[in-house]
Design a protein around this motif. Structure first.
Motif, PDB file in Angstrom:
ATOM      1  N   UNK A 142       0.833  -1.210   0.000  1.00 28.31           N
ATOM      2  CA  UNK A 142       0.000   0.000   0.000  1.00 28.31           C
ATOM      3  C   UNK A 142       0.866   1.258   0.000  1.00 28.31           C
ATOM      4  N   UNK A 143       1.799   1.342   0.945  1.00 32.55           N
ATOM      5  CA  UNK A 143       2.611   2.555   1.044  1.00 32.55           C
ATOM      6  C   UNK A 143       3.595   2.680  -0.111  1.00 32.55           C
ATOM      7  N   UNK A 144       4.088   1.545  -0.608  1.00 32.73           N
ATOM      8  CA  UNK A 144       4.979   1.597  -1.768  1.00 32.73           C
ATOM      9  C   UNK A 144       4.253   2.171  -2.974  1.00 32.73           C
ATOM     10  N   UNK A 145       2.995   1.747  -3.163  1.00 34.31           N
ATOM     11  CA  UNK A 145       2.215   2.233  -4.305  1.00 34.31           C
ATOM     12  C   UNK A 145       1.749   3.673  -4.087  1.00 34.31           C
ATOM     13  N   UNK A 146       1.306   3.985  -2.873  1.00 39.39           N
ATOM     14  CA  UNK A 146       0.834   5.333  -2.565  1.00 39.39           C
ATOM     15  C   UNK A 146       1.951   6.358  -2.751  1.00 39.39           C
ATOM     16  N   UNK A 147       3.056   6.144  -2.062  1.00 38.88           N
ATOM     17  CA  UNK A 147       4.175   7.082  -2.138  1.00 38.88           C
ATOM     18  C   UNK A 147       4.843   7.009  -3.507  1.00 38.88           C
ATOM     19  N   UNK A 148       4.980   5.794  -4.031  1.00 39.70           N
ATOM     20  CA  UNK A 148       5.617   5.626  -5.326  1.00 39.70           C
ATOM     21  C   UNK A 148       4.874   6.328  -6.443  1.00 39.70           C
TER      22      UNK A 148
END
Length: 204
Positions: free
Chosen positions: A149-155
């Motif tokens: 989730x955070x990898x995709x959100x921030x990425x």
């Protein structure tokens, strides 16, 4: 595990690409100061969301034996995700000119995200329950959901910062609009399953 990874992927990318206060700040920083400053703003959820996740999990773990309550939360989460899907279909294209007048500091970016109701609604009604369900099956599933989730959100926001720093024209092009439509359709599917799961928890 696959369900956790899929959910983290869809929710993270949707949150990353969807227009909102934080995305406006990412665009503003990138246009005025370059990719590096935009990337700093993109990382704001790593600061603001962790306390929200912790609080949501504390509340939800106290309700694990109350299926009707969890059913209502799941239905509310489904409605919220459906609202996000609708927002993707109807989202206005970010305006570069308005982005230039947006707040420019990372501190204000963090504040804007912390004061945005969406993270609270998401983690209490969608993300938090997903972590609790994943943990009951395997702690690895919950960890995988958070990491993806955070990898995709921030990425996604970092990618927008990079592309905007080079040329903001793509924001008004078909690629960005197509991404929003695809993610909107996937969110609608998740909304259906959340509502159906909540309905079953209510004993229907």
């Amino acid at each position: 595990m696959v369900a956790s990874l899929s959910a983290g992927l869809v929710y993270g990318l949707s949150a990353g690409f969807s227009p909102g206060p934080l995305l406006t700040l990412v665009i503003s920083q990138s246009l005025k100061h370059g990719f590096k400053e935009g990337a700093k703003v993109a990382a704001a959820p790593l600061v603001t969301d962790l306390p929200i996740i912790f609080t949501s999990l504390l509340v939800l773990t106290q309700l694990t034996d109350f299926k009707p309550v969890l059913g209502v939360i799941s239905i509310i989460g489904g409605i919220f995700v459906a609202y996000l899907a609708y927002g993707n279909f109807r989202a206005p294209i970010p305006d570069e000119k308005s982005a230039l007048t947006a707040p420019q500091s990372l501190a204000k970016g963090v504040a804007a995200n912390a004061l945005n109701p969406h993270p609270y609604l998401f983690w209490l009604t969608v993300g938090g329950p997903a972590i609790v369900r994943g943990w009951s099956e395997s702690p690895v599933g919950s960890l995988a959901f958070l990491v993806v989730f955070f990898a995709c959100l921030v990425g996604a926001k970092i990618m927008i910062a990079w592309v905007t720093g080079r040329s903001g024209q793509w924001l008004s092009g078909p690629v960005y609009r197509g991404i929003l439509f695809i993610l909107g359709g996937l969110l609608a599917v998740f909304a259906f399953f959340l509502i159906r799961g909540g309905w079953s928890l209510l004993g229907h």
